[in-house]
Design a protein around this motif. Structure first.
Motif, short mmCIF file in Angstrom:
data_model
loop_
_atom_site.label_atom_id
_atom_site.label_comp_id
_atom_site.label_asym_id
_atom_site.label_seq_id
_atom_site.Cartn_x
_atom_site.Cartn_y
_atom_site.Cartn_z
N LYS A 19 8.66 -37.98 42.02
CA LYS A 19 7.39 -38.51 41.52
C LYS A 19 7.60 -39.81 40.75
CE LYS A 19 5.44 -33.87 41.34
NZ LYS A 19 5.07 -32.72 40.48
N TRP A 20 8.67 -39.87 39.98
CA TRP A 20 8.96 -41.10 39.22
C TRP A 20 9.22 -42.27 40.16
CZ3 TRP A 20 13.43 -44.03 39.36
CH2 TRP A 20 13.54 -45.04 38.40
N ARG A 57 8.33 -51.18 38.02
CA ARG A 57 7.01 -51.66 37.63
C ARG A 57 6.71 -51.13 36.23
NH1 ARG A 57 1.64 -49.83 38.12
NH2 ARG A 57 2.30 -47.93 39.19
N ALA A 58 6.71 -52.03 35.26
CA ALA A 58 6.50 -51.65 33.86
C ALA A 58 5.04 -51.87 33.51
CB ALA A 58 7.40 -52.48 32.95
N MET A 73 3.49 -39.98 34.50
CA MET A 73 2.07 -40.34 34.48
C MET A 73 1.92 -41.67 33.78
SD MET A 73 -0.24 -37.00 33.67
CE MET A 73 0.39 -36.85 32.01
N SER A 74 1.53 -42.69 34.51
CA SER A 74 1.46 -44.01 33.90
C SER A 74 0.26 -44.18 32.99
CB SER A 74 1.44 -45.09 34.99
OG SER A 74 0.35 -44.89 35.86
N ASP A 85 8.27 -42.37 30.52
CA ASP A 85 8.75 -41.67 31.71
C ASP A 85 10.20 -42.00 32.02
OD1 ASP A 85 6.38 -40.35 32.08
OD2 ASP A 85 5.55 -41.79 33.50
N ALA A 86 10.61 -43.25 31.78
CA ALA A 86 12.01 -43.62 32.03
C ALA A 86 12.95 -42.89 31.07
CB ALA A 86 12.18 -45.14 31.90
N VAL A 87 12.58 -42.83 29.79
CA VAL A 87 13.43 -42.13 28.82
C VAL A 87 13.45 -40.63 29.13
CG1 VAL A 87 13.67 -41.53 26.38
CG2 VAL A 87 13.11 -43.88 27.03
N MET A 88 12.32 -40.09 29.54
CA MET A 88 12.29 -38.68 29.94
C MET A 88 13.21 -38.44 31.14
SD MET A 88 9.00 -36.27 30.88
CE MET A 88 8.50 -37.23 32.32
#
Length: 733
Positions: A88-89, A107-108, A408-409, A418-421
């Motif tokens: 999903k990420w 994509r940030a 979830m953006s 989400d990246a740290v997770m």
């Protein structure tokens, strides 16, 4: 001194024959025990460059780290959790939009990066990709695409990325943010073990370039703390200290100064560990004192950054905890004690409910933010829990919270959280080992999917409506879909590509281009992955017809005999998120060959001494509207007042017990008729008796096993001089 650790890549045939041996070394549920496997890896030899067609360390890795504990779940469950989250990420954040052919980028999607890209995100993405690579996915092509983008966005003159790039691929800020580059270097080292370095990209060589430039330009000396960027003098961002990475850099390069960088990081952690005995929390930013101890006086003074524990420093329990999981307390006892203290404070703060974790706290543990931000807090704290067996219940509680999350953006700071997770989950699930310390897991296979019992898709989302728009945003809303098994998530697509995921019935699509029509759809997705899409709906952003304001504040940042460096203020624009492009005119002739996006450090060269020049700056917004500044007049200098460039990469090319032969890169002077000579110093003692005309020098009559602190001073014909950074090295015993 850190000794270069020897390492090997095991062939597939060796992996198969080692299966029985590795089974004997296995921990629970068939996990490889790194402490046993590493003994073999440490005595192997560096492989010759080669090009592997498949992963040597495919996901899942199924490791038990040499130190620490794991969540109380079986391996299949841990690996399935990781794979589901990764899938999903990747769909949400890895994109080719705004990249060149063959490139990929992260994509940030937040207010800082505006759907653009940052070096921090690229480092995260490269790490995630190299660890998730498997013959059944596109891991290697993803990694190579990400690295190609990283390489194209390098900070001019350096082997690290400019930290901020807009969504169209234009550099917005060319300076480094070292955390992203440190992660990129580690990912390249792991890619060398994963695929070898004999293909299109020499991963090992590229890693060493970043490591070399980091030591040269991004480490303060003599304190050995990581800088905020190559442009700063004393500012420090705490979360750029990654001791586990530094230790491996030293082992791979044989460069003993990385041991000093590791020590400096723990010196800083120790300062805050003692300053805040109840929490051990470290603030976002501080100012370096000559001793390497944080201070807030004399430069910027105390400010909110010096007491805030938020998005950036929330990574530290993971960063430091991972050093413990890989290396134990070989670097410092705080590899255990620091994340352990953070975790124990955090558990009392959330009182058993991770959803209550705030976006930031004060370093004394009191609340700071008014809104929650659990993902970037909970993930690293869960890794911190892994350092001690007494934290098992806390680890299990935090992990069970994380495994239920999905990227979830729509979250505040969605990309970053989400990246740290994701990074935390790699560690927590036993899928982020040091490839240089263990053999590949034999017969590694993806976890079997759970039996599908729900095959009925949700109902179709209805009434998808554009409810508002601006120059850069479009608001959508829709009616709820129903599902027989429970709540659904909504995936929003923009022009056929996934853009956002949210549990709500509305969303704001941001950072769009002005005056452009887009096609949107909303997909309802249930827990089993069944999806139903709405009908497509079109929406347009408002047209932007107004130019930016005139550029003001043009000044000569630097002047020499033959060059002028300009800077200016960013003009205002009616579209606040719009990136402005600049053209520079000298005496009414445009002199830049491509658009300029950073309002400073624009150097005009090959000018005449003592000559006046007239400059104008034209600012153009995304819609092509342009304004032009007033004329700014300045001149080159009449005499040589500028320093030669800094002698870079001072290094010992040969060492014995009583001599050290040094080399360095040539310094360049702006006076084409001038010459540059060099002096070599050990501390305050000049070592040469006559000026050195070349770029090598041998220090003789030295003491065995003694450390020398060396600098090289370049001096031009006018007497202007520039010192190298300090280089510390030892003679042999």
């Amino acid at each position: 001194m850190l000794l270069g650790k020897k390492f090997e890549t095991v062939s597939k045939s060796v992996v198969c024959t080692m299966a029985a041996v590795l089974t004997l070394m296995s921990g629970p549920a068939g996990a490889v025990n790194l402490s046993a496997a590493s003994a073999n890896a440490n005595t192997a030899s560096l492989p010759a460059a080669n090009s592997f067609s498949a992963e040597q360390y495919p996901f899942p890795h199924n490791v038990v780290y040499p130190h620490g504990i794991m969540p109380s779940l079986d391996r299949d469950t841990l690996n399935r959790d990781m794979l589901n989250m990764y899938t999903k990420w990747r769909d949400l954040y890895i994109t080719s939009e705004g990249a060149q052919p063959g490139e990929l980028r992260i994509r940030a999607n937040d207010s800082t990066y505006k759907n653009g890209t940052c070096s921090e995100g690229m480092g995260f993405a490269m790490l995630i990709t190299v660890y998730m690579a498997n013959p059944s996915n596109s891991g290697r092509s993803d990694f190579d695409g990400l690295f190609r983008y990283y390489q194209r966005a390098l900070s001019p003159g350096y082997n690290f990325m400019g930290w901020k790039v807009d969504k169209d691929g234009n550099s917005v800020d060319p300076y480094s943010a070292p955390d992203g580059d440190l992660d990129a270097a580690i990912s390249l080292l792991m890619a060398h073990k994963q695929w070898g370095s004999g293909g299109e990209i020499n991963y090992l060589a590229e890693a060493k370039k970043i490591i070399r430039d980091t030591m040269e330009y991004l480490i303060y000396k003599p304190s050995y703390i990581v800088k905020q960027s190559q442009a700063t003098t004393t500012a420090v961002i705490s979360s750029y200290e990654i001791p586990g990475w530094f230790k491996l850099f030293g082992e791979i390069t044989g460069e003993d100064r990385w041991e000093k960088v590791t020590d400096a990081a723990y010196k800083m952690f120790n300062h805050y560990y003692n300053l805040n005995p109840q929490t051990g929390l470290v603030p976002y930013k501080w100012v370096l004192s000559p001793t390497g101890i944080p201070t807030y006086t004399g430069i910027n003074g105390p400010d909110s950054n010096s007491t805030s524990y938020g998005f950036d420093p929330s990574r530290l329990p993971w960063r430091v905890g991972q050093d413990f999981l890989w290396n134990g307390t070989s670097s410092h006892v705080l590899a255990h004690d620091f994340p352990d203290r953070n975790l124990k404070w955090f558990m009392t703060k959330i009182n058993g409910n991770p959803d209550t974790a705030l976006a930031s706290y004060n370093i004394d543990g009191t609340n700071r933010a008014a809104y929650t931000s659990p993902r970037n807090m909970v993930g690293p704290m869960a890794v911190g829990a892994m350092v001690d067996a007494s934290n098992q219940a806390s680890l299990d509680l935090l992990y069970h919270y994380l495994r239920k999350q999905e990227p979830m953006s729509d979250w505040p700071g969605g990309y970053y959280q989400d990246a740290v997770m994701m990074m935390s989950m790699l560690v927590l699930t036993g899928n982020m080992p040091n490839f240089y310390d263990y053999e590949p897991y034999p017969n590694s296979t993806l976890p079997a999917p759970l039996p599908v019992t729900d095959t009925t898709a949700p109902t179709k989302p209805l009434n998808v409506t554009v409810t508002g728009s601006t120059y850069s945003t479009i608001d959508l809303s829709w009616s709820a879909a129903a599902d027989d098994q429970g709540p659904v998530m909504y995936e929003i697509t923009r022009d056929g590509k996934l853009y956002n995921v949210t549990p709500t019935l509305s969303t704001k699509l941001e950072f769009l281009d002005p005056g452009k029509e887009y096609t949107f759809a909303v997909r309802a997705r249930d827990a089993a992955g069944n999806k139903t899409s709405s009908d497509a709906v079109k929406g347009s952003t408002a047209a932007d017809l107004a130019p930016p304001s005139k550029v003001t504040g043009i000044s000569a940042q630097a002047r020499t005999l033959t060059s002028i460096t300009l800077k200016w203020n960013r003009p205002a624009d009616n579209d606040a998120i719009n990136e402005i492009a600049y053209d520079v005119y000298m005496n009414d002739t445009k002199i830049n060959t491509s658009k300029v996006y950073f309002p400073g450090d624009f150097k005009v060269e090959n000018l005449q001494p003592a000559a006046a020049y007239k400059f104008k700056i034209a600012a153009t917004d995304k819609s092509g509207n342009t304004s032009t500044s007033d004329v700014f007049t300045t001149s080159t200098t009449a005499t040589d007042v500028s320093k030669p460039t800094r002698p870079s990469f001072v290094y010992a090319v040969e060492k014995t017990s009583d001599r050290i032969t040094l080399a360095w890169n040539v310094s360049v002077d702006d006076n084409p008729a001038g010459t540059v000579t060099y002096d070599v110093y050990n501390g305050q003692q000049k070592m040469n008796t006559v000026p050195i005309g070349g770029t090598t020098f041998t220090m003789t009559n030295l003491q065995p096993g003694t450390e020398y602190s060396i600098k090289v001073i370049a001096r031009d014909a006018a007497g202007n001089s520039q010192e190298s950074y300090i280089y510390d090295t030892k003679t042999k015993k």
